[in-house]
Enzyme design. Structure first.
Site, PDB file in Angstrom:
ATOM      1  N   THR A   1       0.466  -8.575   1.918  1.00 30.60           N
ATOM      2  CA  THR A   1       0.368 -10.236   2.027  1.00 30.60           C
ATOM      3  C   THR A   1       1.412 -10.706   1.792  1.00 30.60           C
ATOM      4  OG1 THR A   1      -1.909  -9.460   2.414  1.00 30.60           O
ATOM      5  CG2 THR A   1      -1.918 -11.521   1.885  1.00 30.60           C
TER       6      THR A   1
ATOM      7  N   TYR B   1       0.848   3.372  -2.088  1.00 31.17           N
ATOM      8  CA  TYR B   1       0.558   2.765  -0.945  1.00 31.17           C
ATOM      9  C   TYR B   1       0.295   3.298   0.502  1.00 31.17           C
ATOM     10  CZ  TYR B   1       0.185  -1.833   1.204  1.00 31.17           C
ATOM     11  OH  TYR B   1      -0.342  -3.155   1.953  1.00 31.17           O
TER      12      TYR B   1
ATOM     13  N   LYS C   1      -3.684   4.106  -2.109  1.00 30.72           N
ATOM     14  CA  LYS C   1      -4.294   2.670  -1.445  1.00 30.72           C
ATOM     15  C   LYS C   1      -4.330   2.951  -0.264  1.00 30.72           C
ATOM     16  CE  LYS C   1      -3.295  -2.496  -1.003  1.00 30.72           C
ATOM     17  NZ  LYS C   1      -2.224  -2.510   0.381  1.00 30.72           N
TER      18      LYS C   1
END
Length: 300
Positions: free
Chosen positions: A47, A135, A163
């Site tokens: 993001t 990630y 994540k």
């Protein structure tokens, strides 16, 4: 709670039409997050446009955030890079600047092997010396972490969390059980994909890495706290109220929607970095409908 547990809010890196950082907008977004009280800020995630920024730009964004946060909310910094030496440099810089944790995705152009990813993470984790979260984002990196690789990485110093993307079969309980059977008890397992946050947290995930919390942190906090308190009905109500926004995320991708959301919410005049383009104007009415479901402190 682990550094990577609870709600981690991921803000946009606000840029104008010419691709220049709008520090004042980033500062305002971060201040809103801090006031809402999430468990951490996730700077320079997907993001936050990390893949589109130069190394110098990313270091500058980090320092802006450090000045705003002033240690009030733990800071996790995305350090993914194509080259291991660049990722290691970003890891060291984050530690020197005062970040509390790192988020590392295996960026690639050539398809990476599990052995290459393991070596990459081992080197970068050692360089940073900070708690690091894996990630696992196959939608952008085209690399999927097997449970076996996550288990191997969890044995390395500093690698403390993962994540995860939403499971394709929706079986959060089964996936969490499998991962917890092969990782240390202290290893944190969280999820991204905001429309799956309700199910992930109610299934017992340790954390939610949230896109929407970058702009509407109070609402994301309400959902997180209700779910982690096992208040099923309240969690369902908050999630249902968010469905118009979740539908936009699924259709257009949360990255583009967040830019439009910021402009409708605050009139920021920000745009994603090219070649990504803003959403067409006809979608903005749907953004307004989605925003109507969010009330209270998020707009302060």
């Amino acid at each position: 709670m682990s550094l990577f547990g609870g709600l981690s809010a991921f803000p946009l890196t606000a840029t104008d039409k010419k691709g220049r950082l709008m520090s004042d907008v980033l500062e305002r977004h971060l201040e809103r997050i801090v006031l809402a009280g999430p468990d951490s800020v996730g700077l320079l995630g997907s993001t936050g446009s990390y893949a589109y920024l130069t190394i110098t730009e990313r270091k500058h964004v980090l320092r802006v955030a450090i000045q705003v946060l002033k240690g009030r909310t733990p800071l996790i910094v995305g350090i993914g890079a194509l080259r291991t030496d660049d990722a290691a440099d970003l890891a060291r810089d984050a530690a020197e600047a005062g970040a509390q944790g790192l988020l590392l995705a295996p960026m690639s152009y050539q398809k990476l092997t599990e052995g290459e990813v393991y070596s990459h993470f081992k080197t970068v984790a050692a360089a940073g010396g900070l708690p690091l979260c894996i990630y696992n984002n196959p939608g952008t990196t085209n690399f999927t972490f097997s449970h076996e690789l996550i288990a191997r990485l969890s044995e390395l110093p500093n690698i403390d969390a993962v994540k995860m993307p939403l499971p394709a079969d929706g079986d959060f309980v089964g996936e969490l059980a499998t991962l917890r059977s092969v990782t240390p008890a202290s290893f944190s397992i969280g999820y991204s994909g905001d429309w799956g946050a309700k199910d992930a947290l109610l299934a017992g995930a340790d954390g939610w890495f949230s896109v929407v919390a970058g702009l509407l942190p109070s609402n994301a906090m309400q959902l997180t706290r209700a779910a982690m308190a096992a208040n099923i009905e309240e969690t369902k109500i908050i999630d249902q109220r968010s469905n118009p926004l979740w539908a936009l995320f699924k259709e257009f991708g949360s990255f583009r929607v967040m830019y439009a959301l910021a402009n409708r919410l605050d009139g920021d005049g920000i745009e994603p970095l090219r070649p990504v383009r803003p959403l067409p104007l006809e979608v903005h009415d749907r953004i307004d409908v989605a925003l109507a479901f969010f009330k209270g402190p998020s707009f302060s």
